[in-house]
Design a protein around this motif. Sequence first.
Motif: not given
Length: 422
Positions: A367, A359, A388-389, A365, A386
């Motif tokens: 995947q 990312n 960043s979730e 962050r 992911n």
Amino acid sequence: MLKKIDTRELKIGMVVEKMDRSWLEHPFLTNRKKITSYSQINKLLEYSIDEVYINIDLGLDVEPEEDIEEETEPEIEIFEPEPPPPPIPPPSPQTYRPASSPDPVVFEEELKVARIVQKEARFVVNDVMHDVRVGKNIEGEKVSKVVGEMVDSIFRNRDALASLTRIKGYDEYTFVHSVNVCALCVTLGRHLDFDPEQLRQLGIGAMLHDTGKMMVPIEILNKPGKLTDREFLEMKKHPIYSAEIMARTNGISEQAKTVAIQHHERYHGNGYPYGLKGDEIQLFSQLTSIIDVYDAITSNRCYSKAMPAYEGIKKLYEWGRTDFNLPFVESFIQCLGIFPVGTTVQLDSSEIGVVISINHEMILRPQVILLFKDEIRRYPTPVIVNLSERTADGGRFARTIMRPVNPAQWRINVEQILAKVG
Ligand SMILES: [Fe+2]
């Protein structure tokens, strides 16, 4: 009499009498083995056998280094390289901006095409190296074509081709390394917003940077132990040889040739063959030297074992202060991620998985494909998340990387996992 030595000190003519391993855990049919080729030494290193006992009554003993140098080495040939070529102006500073446009093709899709391109590139490099070995001119058009395909792949998706560079071979290090350095240079070049033609020149230089090694005697090239001064002097000629080979090849630009000749120069002047420093070293060569070192230390070589990608990144950062132009090291880390594709990580949820894509907006962050729920329980089917979730209430991040872990400890075959993702 038995003597315990480092496996890297083994020489042809020594007799290995025993290893601190069971018969099942080493590559030979019998415990006693006379060393007759360097590939046997490489095999031992491949099996992570770092120390062996040699029988000095049946074979050669280790000789003190000074004795070898004083008694058997011929006089050192002083290597006086030609003066460096005139510096080539780098692309204008505005081209250093990181590329921010979104990729037109998703990672998983491009991975399928990138695999084909990577395979073709390895064939081309194989042919090139063979041609150099037998004294034939190399086919510049083939190199240019395949590098162009690599550039196209990177413009479709910036991470796919780079992710494949972590699938390493052992026996054909120089070939795989040449393709990897090319792929990573072009990836970094795109990150720095160079145009496709600049990337092609950078890629050609990177792909051919080590062709001169084919003119170095094979026993020096594949020697598992430390090179003597004379051998190292011979090895240090390879950038010049590479540039000479490229000069005899149709369609190779001065810029690409300069990448080859300067890839062992170091930013603070401690490199070779000319000891250039700072901006005397062409921009493309500065980038290639960083990536050349990164790929080398994260690969198994005849004299050292691969370090994990994240440790390679840490080392680069350390050396950024002495050997490289630090902002470019930082750009490379930003481009590859702190946890590059293929890094096995444990999360704050205890889950264990493998980084499958970067990312670029939030490099901590990526995947991740999760394989274990915790240190004991495996997921029945791997789960892609992911990092960043955020949690359902939109507050904190649902998962965060705690630490990189050793995939061997969990019997994770990273290459197989990455192959399945595509
Ligand atoms: Fe090199």
